[in-house]
Design a protein around this motif. Structure first.
Motif, short mmCIF file in Angstrom:
data_model
loop_
_atom_site.label_atom_id
_atom_site.label_comp_id
_atom_site.label_asym_id
_atom_site.label_seq_id
_atom_site.Cartn_x
_atom_site.Cartn_y
_atom_site.Cartn_z
N ILE A 135 -7.39 -1.77 9.47
CA ILE A 135 -8.04 -2.11 8.21
C ILE A 135 -8.33 -0.80 7.48
N ALA A 136 -8.09 -0.81 6.18
CA ALA A 136 -8.28 0.42 5.41
C ALA A 136 -8.94 0.10 4.08
N LYS A 137 -9.79 1.02 3.64
CA LYS A 137 -10.40 0.93 2.32
C LYS A 137 -9.56 1.81 1.40
N VAL A 179 0.85 -1.18 0.00
CA VAL A 179 0.00 0.00 0.00
C VAL A 179 0.89 1.23 0.00
N ASN A 180 0.65 2.14 -0.93
CA ASN A 180 1.40 3.39 -0.99
C ASN A 180 0.89 4.35 0.08
N VAL A 181 1.81 4.74 0.96
CA VAL A 181 1.50 5.72 2.00
C VAL A 181 2.63 6.74 1.95
N GLY A 182 2.37 7.88 1.31
CA GLY A 182 3.42 8.88 1.14
C GLY A 182 4.54 8.32 0.27
N THR A 183 5.75 8.34 0.80
CA THR A 183 6.90 7.84 0.04
C THR A 183 7.27 6.41 0.42
N VAL A 185 -8.05 -3.62 2.96
CA VAL A 185 -6.72 -4.17 3.23
C VAL A 185 -6.47 -4.15 4.73
N PHE A 186 -6.04 -5.32 5.24
CA PHE A 186 -5.61 -5.41 6.64
C PHE A 186 -4.11 -5.18 6.65
N ILE A 187 -3.66 -4.16 7.38
CA ILE A 187 -2.25 -3.84 7.48
C ILE A 187 -1.81 -4.16 8.91
N PRO A 188 -1.12 -5.30 9.09
CA PRO A 188 -0.74 -5.71 10.44
C PRO A 188 0.46 -4.95 10.97
N THR A 189 0.60 -4.98 12.29
CA THR A 189 1.80 -4.44 12.90
C THR A 189 2.84 -5.55 12.97
N THR A 190 4.07 -5.16 13.13
CA THR A 190 5.12 -6.16 13.22
C THR A 190 5.77 -6.07 14.58
N ILE A 199 -5.14 -8.22 1.41
CA ILE A 199 -6.42 -7.83 0.85
C ILE A 199 -7.50 -8.77 1.37
N THR A 200 -8.52 -8.18 1.98
CA THR A 200 -9.59 -9.00 2.56
C THR A 200 -10.86 -8.97 1.73
N LYS A 201 -11.06 -7.89 0.94
CA LYS A 201 -12.28 -7.80 0.16
C LYS A 201 -12.06 -6.90 -1.05
#
Length: 180
Positions: A152-154, A118-122, A139-144, A129-131
């Motif tokens: 979760i973000a659309k 996912v592009n977030v700034g630079t 998109v579910f973006i997990p922490t590490t 991808i969940t749906k």
């Protein structure tokens, strides 16, 4: 002195995985020993009984696995999950652990449509991808390194670059802090 501290910290980092593995094995051993001792009360003093109980436990686990293969909704597991679902904090921890285990065992593939960046700034964040929703992906973006939390973000499809990683490999990359 600075060189000494650097080498000691590198030594600690080098043996930390072994120490954590030893701690996990020690915890599991103590856990099962406590269960066997409380249930049977004689395992500490009799090696033969301990071995018999261990073999019976393995047979029981095999039988439960066999029942799960035949019937995906094993009654004992379903009842246990219903009880766990009623306990607020335990429910969230259990569901996160179960999700990660399902992904690594190959059962979680139907829940994710793929791995994407996912592009977030630079920078690019790895997400799952969940749906697919027309021009957008959920998109579910997990922490590490703990992939059971995240957000979760659309996101519009133009801000996403698809990856050729499998879902399992994506989670391995997250957990290993990008090393694997």
């Amino acid at each position: 002195m600075n060189n000494f501290i650097s080498k000691v910290s590198k030594g600690i980092i080098a043996i930390l995985p072994f120490l954590l593995l030893f701690w996990i094995f020690s915890f599991v051993y103590d856990f099962f020993e406590a269960i066997f001792h409380s249930v049977f009360g004689i395992t500490n003093s009799n090696l033969f009984i301990t071995i018999v109980i261990f073999i019976l436990s393995i047979c029981l686990l095999y039988y439960i696995g066999h029942l799960l293969d035949k019937n995906k909704e094993f009654l004992l597991i379903s009842i246990t999950e219903m009880i766990i679902a009623k306990i607020p904090l335990v429910k969230s921890i259990y569901s996160g652990i179960k999700e990660v285990l399902n992904i690594f065992s190959g059962k979680g593939k139907e829940g994710y449509l793929g791995v994407a960046y996912v592009n977030v700034g630079t920078m690019e964040l790895m997400g799952f991808i969940t749906k697919d929703e027309g021009e957008f992906f959920w998109v579910f973006i997990p922490t590490t390194p703990n992939p059971t939390s995240g957000f979760i973000a659309k996101i519009s499809k133009e801000n996403i670059r698809m990856s050729n990683l499998s879902v399992s490999d994506g989670f391995k990359k997250i957990i290993s802090l990008g090393v694997k």
